[in-house]
Write a protein that holds these residues in place. Structure first.
Motif: not given
Length: 142
Positions: A31-34, A36, A62-65, A93, A120
């Motif tokens: 995921s985006a959080a992976t 970061k 940044d762990g988001s987008s 993404t 990661a």
């Protein structure tokens, strides 16, 4: 096969030169959080000029987008050496299978990257541009 998590391959065709590696993904779902943190980035290849291109720098996820890249680019057709296009920013993404798509823009125009995460902290990177063929890796800085 080198070990259960790594293999090398070579296309056995006298009219083509192709080789590569395959690595076992160590994360079940991305995921985006992976993805970061600050990653070291190195890429090289060619464009249609033709000239050899090299890119080295950092990629900040940044762990988001949000994605920011600060890089040096060196093209063999220029005699001025490595140039810094400055920091460029954009978005990214992440698909559950580890495919990361990043779109950035800066003074030198757009940059579209596709990355394939192994973990990661590691991914293979490709520049998505019909006139440029560059690839490389990113690795999380600790």
């Amino acid at each position: 096969m080198v070990n259960p998590s790594r293999a090398f391959f070579l296309v056995n065709d006298p009219s083509r030169v192709e080789d590569g590696t395959a690595d076992l993904q160590t994360v079940g779902s991305f995921s985006a959080a992976t993805i970061k943190g600050q990653y070291a980035m190195v890429m090289d290849g060619i464009d249609l000029t033709p000239e050899i291109l090299a890119r080295i720098g950092t990629a900040q996820f940044d762990g988001s987008s949000k994605l920011a890249i600060n890089e040096l680019v060196n093209a063999s057709g220029t005699v001025s050496g490595a140039q810094s296009p400055g920091a460029i920013g954009g978005t990214y993404t992440v698909s559950a299978n580890g495919r990361i798509a990043g779109t950035l823009s800066g003074q030198t125009g757009p940059l579209t990257l596709v990355l394939y995460a192994v973990s990661a902290s590691d991914a293979y990177a490709l520049q998505v541009d019909g006139e440029t063929n560059t690839s490389g890796t990113i690795e999380l800085q600790h």
